[in-house]
Design a protein around this motif. Structure first.
Motif, PDB file in Angstrom:
ATOM      1  N   GLN A   1      33.734 -42.111 -36.882  1.00 20.96           N
ATOM      2  CA  GLN A   1      32.724 -42.231 -35.517  1.00 20.96           C
ATOM      3  C   GLN A   1      32.945 -43.816 -35.901  1.00 20.96           C
ATOM      4  O   GLN A   1      32.263 -44.338 -34.750  1.00 20.96           O
ATOM      5  CB  GLN A   1      31.102 -41.914 -35.724  1.00 20.96           C
ATOM      6  N   HIS A   2      33.170 -44.469 -37.355  1.00 23.08           N
ATOM      7  CA  HIS A   2      33.564 -46.349 -37.385  1.00 23.08           C
ATOM      8  C   HIS A   2      33.854 -46.422 -36.557  1.00 23.08           C
ATOM      9  O   HIS A   2      35.252 -46.131 -36.964  1.00 23.08           O
ATOM     10  CB  HIS A   2      33.426 -45.788 -38.967  1.00 23.08           C
ATOM     11  N   VAL A   3      34.293 -47.289 -35.351  1.00 23.69           N
ATOM     12  CA  VAL A   3      35.105 -48.149 -34.466  1.00 23.69           C
ATOM     13  C   VAL A   3      36.222 -48.888 -35.567  1.00 23.69           C
ATOM     14  O   VAL A   3      37.962 -48.376 -35.429  1.00 23.69           O
ATOM     15  CB  VAL A   3      34.199 -48.715 -33.452  1.00 23.69           C
ATOM     16  N   PRO A   4      35.313 -49.795 -36.625  1.00 22.41           N
ATOM     17  CA  PRO A   4      36.988 -50.906 -36.994  1.00 22.41           C
ATOM     18  C   PRO A   4      38.473 -49.617 -37.619  1.00 22.41           C
ATOM     19  O   PRO A   4      38.914 -49.907 -38.090  1.00 22.41           O
ATOM     20  CB  PRO A   4      36.430 -51.970 -38.210  1.00 22.41           C
ATOM     21  N   LEU A   5      37.326 -48.051 -37.836  1.00 20.71           N
ATOM     22  CA  LEU A   5      38.272 -47.043 -39.111  1.00 20.71           C
ATOM     23  C   LEU A   5      39.176 -46.290 -37.922  1.00 20.71           C
ATOM     24  O   LEU A   5      39.990 -45.327 -38.493  1.00 20.71           O
ATOM     25  CB  LEU A   5      37.227 -46.234 -39.570  1.00 20.71           C
ATOM     26  N   ARG A   6      38.688 -46.631 -36.565  1.00 21.34           N
ATOM     27  CA  ARG A   6      39.260 -45.325 -35.818  1.00 21.34           C
ATOM     28  C   ARG A   6      40.496 -45.099 -36.340  1.00 21.34           C
ATOM     29  O   ARG A   6      41.472 -44.187 -36.269  1.00 21.34           O
ATOM     30  CB  ARG A   6      39.028 -45.398 -34.959  1.00 21.34           C
ATOM     31  N   SER A   7      41.166 -46.438 -35.827  1.00 20.02           N
ATOM     32  CA  SER A   7      42.476 -46.471 -35.882  1.00 20.02           C
ATOM     33  C   SER A   7      43.778 -46.210 -37.145  1.00 20.02           C
ATOM     34  O   SER A   7      44.506 -45.689 -36.925  1.00 20.02           O
ATOM     35  CB  SER A   7      43.633 -48.022 -34.964  1.00 20.02           C
ATOM     36  N   HIS A   8      42.980 -46.666 -38.009  1.00 15.58           N
ATOM     37  CA  HIS A   8      43.560 -45.647 -39.191  1.00 15.58           C
ATOM     38  C   HIS A   8      43.932 -44.683 -38.972  1.00 15.58           C
ATOM     39  O   HIS A   8      44.161 -43.457 -39.888  1.00 15.58           O
ATOM     40  CB  HIS A   8      42.959 -46.476 -40.174  1.00 15.58           C
ATOM     41  N   MET A   9      42.264 -44.259 -38.933  1.00 16.09           N
ATOM     42  CA  MET A   9      42.114 -42.917 -38.888  1.00 16.09           C
ATOM     43  C   MET A   9      43.554 -41.678 -38.032  1.00 16.09           C
ATOM     44  O   MET A   9      43.760 -40.286 -38.578  1.00 16.09           O
ATOM     45  CB  MET A   9      41.038 -41.681 -38.099  1.00 16.09           C
ATOM     46  N   LEU A  10      43.058 -42.576 -37.552  1.00 18.41           N
ATOM     47  CA  LEU A  10      44.277 -41.930 -35.731  1.00 18.41           C
ATOM     48  C   LEU A  10      45.895 -42.094 -36.878  1.00 18.41           C
ATOM     49  O   LEU A  10      46.528 -40.816 -36.696  1.00 18.41           O
ATOM     50  CB  LEU A  10      44.677 -42.567 -34.920  1.00 18.41           C
ATOM     51  N   THR A  11      46.590 -42.544 -37.759  1.00 11.36           N
ATOM     52  CA  THR A  11      48.183 -42.333 -38.215  1.00 11.36           C
ATOM     53  C   THR A  11      47.331 -41.539 -39.663  1.00 11.36           C
ATOM     54  O   THR A  11      48.736 -40.914 -39.965  1.00 11.36           O
ATOM     55  CB  THR A  11      47.799 -43.765 -38.991  1.00 11.36           C
ATOM     56  N   ASN A  12      46.586 -41.687 -40.123  1.00 10.40           N
ATOM     57  CA  ASN A  12      46.088 -40.409 -41.158  1.00 10.40           C
ATOM     58  C   ASN A  12      45.809 -38.950 -40.827  1.00 10.40           C
ATOM     59  O   ASN A  12      44.776 -38.263 -40.983  1.00 10.40           O
ATOM     60  CB  ASN A  12      45.144 -40.980 -42.212  1.00 10.40           C
ATOM     61  N   ALA A  13      46.085 -38.977 -39.038  1.00 17.26           N
ATOM     62  CA  ALA A  13      44.984 -37.744 -38.354  1.00 17.26           C
ATOM     63  C   ALA A  13      45.609 -36.436 -39.398  1.00 17.26           C
ATOM     64  O   ALA A  13      44.679 -35.029 -38.947  1.00 17.26           O
ATOM     65  CB  ALA A  13      45.663 -37.819 -36.569  1.00 17.26           C
ATOM     66  N   ILE A  14      46.837 -36.003 -38.904  1.00 17.70           N
ATOM     67  CA  ILE A  14      47.237 -34.641 -40.128  1.00 17.70           C
ATOM     68  C   ILE A  14      46.675 -34.794 -41.135  1.00 17.70           C
ATOM     69  O   ILE A  14      45.784 -33.407 -41.320  1.00 17.70           O
ATOM     70  CB  ILE A  14      49.017 -35.087 -40.073  1.00 17.70           C
ATOM     71  N   LEU A  15      46.390 -35.845 -41.895  1.00 16.08           N
ATOM     72  CA  LEU A  15      45.438 -35.356 -43.512  1.00 16.08           C
ATOM     73  C   LEU A  15      44.193 -35.005 -43.263  1.00 16.08           C
ATOM     74  O   LEU A  15      44.623 -33.970 -43.164  1.00 16.08           O
ATOM     75  CB  LEU A  15      45.451 -36.814 -44.611  1.00 16.08           C
ATOM     76  N   VAL A  16      43.475 -35.866 -42.434  1.00 20.67           N
ATOM     77  CA  VAL A  16      42.413 -34.915 -41.764  1.00 20.67           C
ATOM     78  C   VAL A  16      42.553 -33.997 -40.807  1.00 20.67           C
ATOM     79  O   VAL A  16      41.642 -33.497 -41.734  1.00 20.67           O
ATOM     80  CB  VAL A  16      41.705 -36.035 -40.480  1.00 20.67           C
ATOM     81  N   GLN A  17      43.069 -33.706 -40.376  1.00 18.68           N
ATOM     82  CA  GLN A  17      43.225 -32.021 -39.640  1.00 18.68           C
ATOM     83  C   GLN A  17      43.356 -30.854 -40.896  1.00 18.68           C
ATOM     84  O   GLN A  17      43.051 -30.223 -40.739  1.00 18.68           O
ATOM     85  CB  GLN A  17      44.399 -32.241 -39.010  1.00 18.68           C
ATOM     86  N   GLN A  18      44.544 -31.145 -41.767  1.00 19.76           N
ATOM     87  CA  GLN A  18      44.539 -30.565 -42.474  1.00 19.76           C
ATOM     88  C   GLN A  18      43.135 -30.597 -43.510  1.00 19.76           C
ATOM     89  O   GLN A  18      42.648 -29.284 -44.030  1.00 19.76           O
ATOM     90  CB  GLN A  18      45.286 -31.469 -43.654  1.00 19.76           C
ATOM     91  N   ILE A  19      42.797 -31.052 -43.467  1.00 24.65           N
ATOM     92  CA  ILE A  19      41.402 -31.595 -44.782  1.00 24.65           C
ATOM     93  C   ILE A  19      40.205 -30.480 -43.873  1.00 24.65           C
ATOM     94  O   ILE A  19      39.707 -29.204 -44.427  1.00 24.65           O
ATOM     95  CB  ILE A  19      40.346 -32.709 -44.948  1.00 24.65           C
TER      96      ILE A  19
END
Lengths: 431, 928
Positions: free
Chosen positions: B868-886
């Motif tokens: 939800q944190h806006v400044p982090l969103r793009s970085h989360m996006l690049t790590n999308a696979i990791l996040v999805q895996q978790i």
């Protein structure tokens, strides 16, 4: 003739391309640059509107340029030690320099070193003249600010110890900057110190008027010409504005939620080394250790322009451009003399040339003017002719004198009668 | 017969016999009862309107009784008045004018008892009536007083002195305003004017001679003693009053006169910025009138007598001319010349008292003359007129001593002591001698030293011996003594003599167990000498060895003093500060030597003294010639430990920055002062907030409520107290700024990095404040030029996760730690945003299958918040696979149980922010 242009004079510690630059205040257009050497902090001074003096950082000489011949170094004034601060009298007659813990006073027309004042215990950090040149204030790393009267400094005999007019010792850490307000001997002086205070003093009485305590050490201070505000540059780059005039009537009307941010200029990233306000009090100039000079709008506290230099800013000031600065044909009225390194009178061959140099003002007019005796005779003649005319014009005068004498006589008689009468009354019951 | 007998019975004659008692008659009146009169002291009537005293008399009755002819009635009225006024103090205000006019009128009453009662009443009233209330009636009071003083009856004269005592004690300012009349009265009390014709033409100084009145109850000497004691009290009040107006001078009158505090404004910037404090520097612009003005339209105290009191030099001269011959006469009487030969053995008590009072009066007159004397004309006049007299009478037997009273005369002396106890109960021959020296020395100056050398030498010897004698001096004696010494030093160009005097004072100073006022006086004396020496220019400056030894000893004294005597420490710090700012070499050397003790973080002066002194000590750091590494480490401990106050610690860091090579101009590097390495290590250890020992101690903590443990991160968090946390946070701000202003940004970042990896990486328990502060500094320092050390990243990632875990598991009730939340959250998020690799590492470390089931919701919540944190969103996006895996892992782990709310939220967030993103799904699809 148009009003004189306001220009900004800046120097930085690196001095790669030039040692001093002059640009127009509002447009920012570069007007002039002067080359040669790096000017030290608080070491830039304009002499008599004709010369620019710059004390060299860590070196024991002062560079002097003619204002219009910018590229040519005019003279190097050698000093006994590294110059820590420099200033000139507003009338251009004297140059003051702080060298280690002493203050050196030169006379510009002869180049003689008139006095060495050593009342400071550590390095002198700043020197300022009052607007009329009658007093000057010095402040140093020994936490003292001293106010000197120029007259007493010049007239004192060498055997006596020169005493300043006021010693202000309330600061507890070195004084970093001082600003002398408007009003000659009645002026107020603001001093800034690392002890986190800015203090305001009156030269006339020597009283401490105001002391403002901040959160950080203050490295520079200035006031606007009307002395409505003091601007204080902090060691973290903020510039604080202290209002000297409160308007109690306004307090009810002013509801501004962001009141406390309305008195700080934020933008510099390192300590603010120099501050200056334009003559109309609307623009503030600040130079900082972060190698930039900023121009601020005082009213809205916004940064108007940022000029990046090559090194920490040592001097930045808004001045009225003297006519000589922009006129390439201008020639100085007086050539800069050779500045002496030794005290006048202490030099070996000094008596020979110094003995005959006693100047008397108005000497050149003496031939034309009558002496006092002649004037007296003239006056008497006028008086007597007037009297004669009056006497002749009215023959009544002797008669009038006679009348008056008569009256005096009669008055005396009445007085005596009154006295006799009263003594009779008083002495009767004792009878 | 019977009848007759009966009649005989009736009228039996009683036979009286000689030697037997007469029988009592039956009808005799019994006279053995006792009677008592019924006494009705109080009226039964109750006056409701006015309060009454015990006798039910109201104020009007009492005041009217004052006009009664009988002394007894008047006395009882006075007593009743006192009674009434003590019960109902408000009557005083209402009837002050009446009360005063009646009471003062009986100062001159014939009856001694009435006068006594009046004095007692006045004694009772005086503390209750303030000066400004009595001032309108004071002309009346003083008129009655002076009529009593000049009264023909001796008793009234004597009692008038008691009245004067009371007035002097309570209204010194008012009574000194009437000095012109009162001084004359004083003179008349002990003398009378010669009216014989032969003397009329001579100057007035000769026309007064001491009077002897055989009618007095006391001897004329005792009487004079009394009067002189009052006179000196009066002059003292006069001198005090005028010294308040004028700038005080000399050691005696060194009262703290804060320089122009009356009209200077002291404000705090923060208050000013918040519009809580307005500044009004220029008086003409002020809308409020200046209420503190002393100006009065009507002069209340002195009506038309302004020109006659002692405020002008001429009048003072006149009074001196009258009084001094009288005083000398008193002196001669006390110490007749024929007896003076034997004076070596001592003087008796009573004459000594007279002598002392005489000298007191003279010295007060001198003081007054000095206050008025700008041009030293009065001084030379005094010298011209009186030096010979004084030399002859006073100095010929100079050091006076008290003679021990012999046994036989004990009774006698007891009686006389009883008379004199009021005046001065102990005779102080030392003070007498000192007063005399003071008077004499003030008559001399540097130019007349040649002529006076003989007696000056005597005084000098006496002073030196007294100082060296080691006797216990009280502060009054010492004050005089130092005053004399100061004067002697001032006029003496001879260095050896001066040095001797200073040495003598120094021996006194070195004694142990001096009282604080005494010690203070000595310190003031030395600092005054020091300042005088410093004023001279370099050529003439002469360093007294004793003085420099004294000065050099100060830092050590300060360090030994500790917290025992904060006032004394403050004085010492003041002097040290002054000398240090004047770059006194000896002092700086000793200060440097004592610095380690003074700035000791455990019991050094800097932590044990009150805040004011702490600030001065911190400022003193600026003047230290060098700052070695050990001192810096102590200072950093001082900052950390919180005994210094966070604002003061910030000041300290600021001062050190000013002294470091980074603040100055490039050329003025003072390399001997403090090396950059030391400075940086100071900054780093201050940043860490914990010493190495503390950190190693923390490593062994497990299972304590203060330690937060997670299964997903190797780093455990130690929770600090809120106070400590906030203090640490404030200091970090200052350290951050100091680091930011170092020009070579990337280098300072590197140094910081290597310090972290050297000292902190590898620790398993980290305090939360330290972790937060390190994040804060890294965020601020990081810019494009900096290269982040690879080895540091895993540490940062695990720290970050621990912090976030701690924040999310915070319970609402834990108010103490809740305040940390915003600050910590901010730094964590910003470090994740600035260093995407830390984020990646942190996500990689979230191996949820190893986590305990309780931790799963926290991880889920964390991921949601990060998404939800806006400044982090793009970085989360690049790590999308990791996040999805978790998320997938969590879902599989949780699949058995009921779908919980947090998991639903997480799925929703993921789908909105990542799957819903235009590029997000395509990348995902490409990968799958």
């Amino acid at each position: 003739m148009a009003a004189p242009m306001e220009v900004v004079v800046c120097t930085d510690a690196a001095a790669q391309l030039w040692s001093c630059v002059v640009w127009e205040l509002h447009s920012g257009a570069n007007l002039l640059t002067y080359r040669g050497g790096q000017a030290g902090p608080r070491g830039l001074a304009l002499l008599n509107g004709e010369y620019l003096l710059a004390a060299q950082q860590g070196k024991n000489y002062i560079c002097a340029w003619e204002l219009q011949r910018k590229d040519q170094l005019q003279q190097k004034i050698m000093c006994p030690g590294p110059v820590t601060c420099l200033t000139t009298a507003p009338n251009g007659l004297y140059v003051l320099a702080g060298i280690a813990e002493s203050i050196y006073l030169w006379e510009v027309c002869t180049g003689n070193l008139l006095v060495i004042l050593s009342r400071h215990y550590q390095d002198v950090s700043c020197l300022k003249f009052t607007g009329d040149g009658s007093h000057f204030v010095s402040a140093g790393k020994d936490c003292l600010a001293l106010a000197w009267s120029l007259c007493s400094v010049l007239q004192a005999d060498p055997s006596r110890i020169l005493a300043p007019r006021h010693v202000w010792s309330q600061h507890t850490l070195p004084i970093t900057d001082l600003h002398c307000g408007f009003g000659g001997p009645m002026a107020r002086v603001a001093t800034a110190s690392l002890d986190q205070t800015v203090k305001l003093w009156a030269i006339s009485s020597g009283d401490l008027l105001l002391s403002v305590l901040f959160d950080m050490g203050i490295t520079s201070v200035t006031m606007d010409l009307a002395e409505h505000h003091i601007f204080c540059g902090g060691s973290d780059g903020s510039i604080f504005q202290v209002d000297l005039c409160s308007w109690p009537g306004l307090r009810e009307h002013s509801f501004q939620p962001e009141q406390n941010t309305g008195k700080v200029f934020k933008g510099h990233r390192n300590q603010v080394t120099c501050l200056s306000v334009s003559t109309d009090g609307s623009v503030l100039l600040s130079g900082s250790h972060d190698e930039s000079v900023r121009l601020w709008d005082v009213k809205s506290k916004q940064c108007l322009r940022t000029v990046t230099l090559k090194g920490p800013v040592t001097n930045a000031a808004i001045i009225l451009a003297p006519p000589s600065m922009l006129n390439p044909e201008f020639r100085p009225s007086l050539p800069l003399p050779h500045f002496n390194k030794h005290l006048l009178g202490a030099e070996h061959g000094d008596e020979a040339q110094g003995g005959g140099l006693r100047l008397q003002l108005g000497l050149h007019l003496q031939g034309k003017e009558p002496s006092y005796l002649e004037r007296l005779e003239q006056l008497q003649a006028v008086l007597s002719s007037y009297l004669e005319k009056n006497m002749l014009g009215s023959q009544m005068l002797p008669a009038r004198v006679f009348d008056l004498e008569d009256e005096v006589r009669s008055l005396r008689k009445i007085n005596r009668d009154l006295f006799d009468f009263s003594t009779r009354i008083i002495t009767r019951p004792s009878k | 017969m019977t009848k007759k007998r009966k009649r005989q019975d009736d009228f039996q004659k009683v036979k009286l016999k000689v030697g037997k008692k007469k029988p009592k008659l039956e009808n005799a009146t019994a006279t053995n009862f006792k009677t008592k009169a019924i006494h009705l002291p109080e009226q039964l009537k109750e006056d409701r309107t006015l309060p009454t005293n015990n006798r039910k008399l109201n104020i009007k009755d009492l005041l009217s009784q004052m006009h009664h002819y009988s002394g007894g009635v008047k006395q009882s009225a006075l007593l009743g008045l006192k009674d009434l006024l003590s019960q109902y103090p408000f009557i005083i205000d209402a009837h002050l004018s009446n009360i005063l006019s009646e009471v003062t009128a009986v100062f001159t009453d014939r009856d001694a008892n009435v006068r006594l009662a009046a004095v007692q009443l006045l004694q009772f009233l005086a503390p209750k009536i303030r000066t400004e209330h009595i001032s309108p009636f004071f002309p009346l009071v003083s008129a009655h007083l002076s009529s009593a003083m000049t009264h023909i009856t001796e008793g009234i004269q004597e009692d008038s002195l008691k009245v004067l005592d009371i007035l002097l004690e309570h209204y010194p300012a008012l009574i000194t305003g009437r000095s012109s009349i009162l001084l004359k009265n004083f003179v008349e009390l002990i003398s009378h004017q010669q009216l014989s014709k032969g003397l009329v033409n001579r100057d007035r100084s000769q026309s007064w001679i001491l009077s002897v009145n055989p009618n007095r109850r006391v001897t004329s000497q005792q009487w004079r003693l009394k009067v002189l004691a009052r006179l000196s009290k009066f002059l003292q009040a006069l001198a005090d009053g005028s010294s308040r107006l004028r700038e005080s001078e000399g050691l005696q009158e060194q009262k703290e006169t804060p320089h122009a505090t009356s009209n200077s404004i002291f404000i705090n910037w923060k208050d000013h910025a918040n519009d809580q404090q307005q500044i009004q520097v220029y008086e003409n612009g002020g809308s409020q009138p200046n209420v503190s003005s002393q100006f009065r339209l009507r002069c209340l105290g002195t009506l038309g007598t302004v020109d006659e009191d002692l405020s002008s030099p001429e009048n003072l001269k006149g009074f001196i001319e009258i009084i001094i011959p009288l005083l000398i006469e008193c002196w001669i009487e006390a110490l007749p010349p024929q007896l003076a030969a034997s004076v070596g053995s001592g003087v008796e008590r009573e004459p000594l008292q007279v002598m002392q009072q005489v000298l007191n009066v003279i010295s007060l007159l001198w003081k007054l003359s000095k206050q008025q004397d700008e041009t030293h004309t009065l001084e030379s006049w005094l010298r011209k007129n009186y030096l010979t007299d004084f030399k002859h009478h006073f100095m010929s037997h100079f050091p006076y001593a008290l003679k021990e009273i012999t046994k036989q005369r004990k009774k006698d002396t007891n009686k006389s002591i009883k008379h004199c106890t009021v005046l001065s109960n102990n005779v102080d021959h030392l003070l007498l001698n000192l007063t005399l020296s003071d008077i004499m020395v003030s008559l001399a100056n540097a130019s007349t030293l040649q002529n006076d050398s003989s007696w000056i030498e005597t005084i000098r010897k006496f002073v030196t011996e007294t100082l060296k004698g080691g006797t216990r001096l009280n502060s009054k004696q010492l004050n005089r003594l130092l005053g004399v010494s100061w004067r002697l030093i001032q006029m003496q160009p001879n260095r050896d003599a001066t040095e001797n005097l200073i040495k003598a004072v120094y021996t006194l100073y070195q004694q142990r167990g001096l009282l604080l006022p005494v010690r203070t006086l000595l310190i003031k004396f030395f600092s005054k000498i020091y300042q005088k020496e410093e004023l001279r220019s370099y050529r003439l400056r002469y360093r007294s060895k004793v003085l420099s030894r004294w000065l050099a000893g100060l830092p050590l004294q300060l360090s030994y003093l500790g917290s025992r005597n904060p006032e004394l420490s403050t004085q010492l710090i003041d002097i040290i500060h002054t000398a240090a700012s004047q770059a006194n070499k000896d002092l700086l050397k000793n200060l440097q030597a004592a610095a380690l003790r003074i700035y000791d973080p455990q019991e050094g002066a800097v932590v044990v003294l009150p805040a004011e002194s702490q600030q001065r000590l911190v400022q003193l750091l600026y003047f230290l010639p060098t700052l070695p590494a050990d001192l810096l480490s102590q200072l950093s401990r001082c900052c950390i430990m919180g005994r210094l106050g966070s604002s003061l610690a910030v000041t300290l860091i600021g001062i050190l920055y000013m002294r470091s090579s980074f603040s100055g101009w490039s050329h003025s590097v003072n390399d001997c002062l403090m090396t950059d390495v030391d400075y940086l290590s100071f900054l780093f250890s201050t940043l860490t907030g914990f010493s190495k020992e503390e950190l190693t101690w923390l490593q062994n903590l497990r299972g304590v409520p203060h330690v937060v443990q997670t299964s997903l991160s190797p780093v455990l968090l130690y929770l600090t107290d809120l106070d400590q946390f906030l203090h640490h946070w404030d200091i970090t701000e200052a350290v951050c700024h100091s680091l930011l202003v170092i020009p070579a940004r990337s280098q300072s970042f590197d140094i910081m990095q290597s310090a972290i990896s050297k000292h902190l990486v590898g620790l398993t328990v980290i305090p939360d404040s330290t972790a937060g502060c390190i994040f804060g500094v890294m965020c601020k320092l990081l810019d494009h030029t900096c290269v982040v050390n690879e080895a540091l990243l895993p540490f940062l990632a695990s720290c970050c996760y621990s912090l976030l875990y701690f924040l999310l598991t915070l319970e609402k009730g834990d108010a103490e730690h809740l305040k940390k939340r915003d600050k910590l959250w901010e730094v964590c998020v910003s470090i994740l945003a600035l260093l995407p690799r830390v984020l990646r590492l942190m996500l990689q470390s979230l191996r949820v299958n190893r986590a305990s089931p309780e931790e799963l919701p926290v991880v889920g919540q964390l991921l949601r918040l990060l998404l939800q944190h806006v400044p982090l969103r793009s970085h989360m996006l690049t790590n999308a696979i990791l996040v999805q895996q978790i998320i997938k892992n969590i879902t599989t782990l949780k699949s058995g149980s009921v779908q919980e709310q947090w998991l639903t939220d997480l799925h929703y967030c993921f789908s909105v922010y990542i799957s819903g993103h235009p590029q997000g799904p395509s990348i995902l699809n490409a990968l799958y």
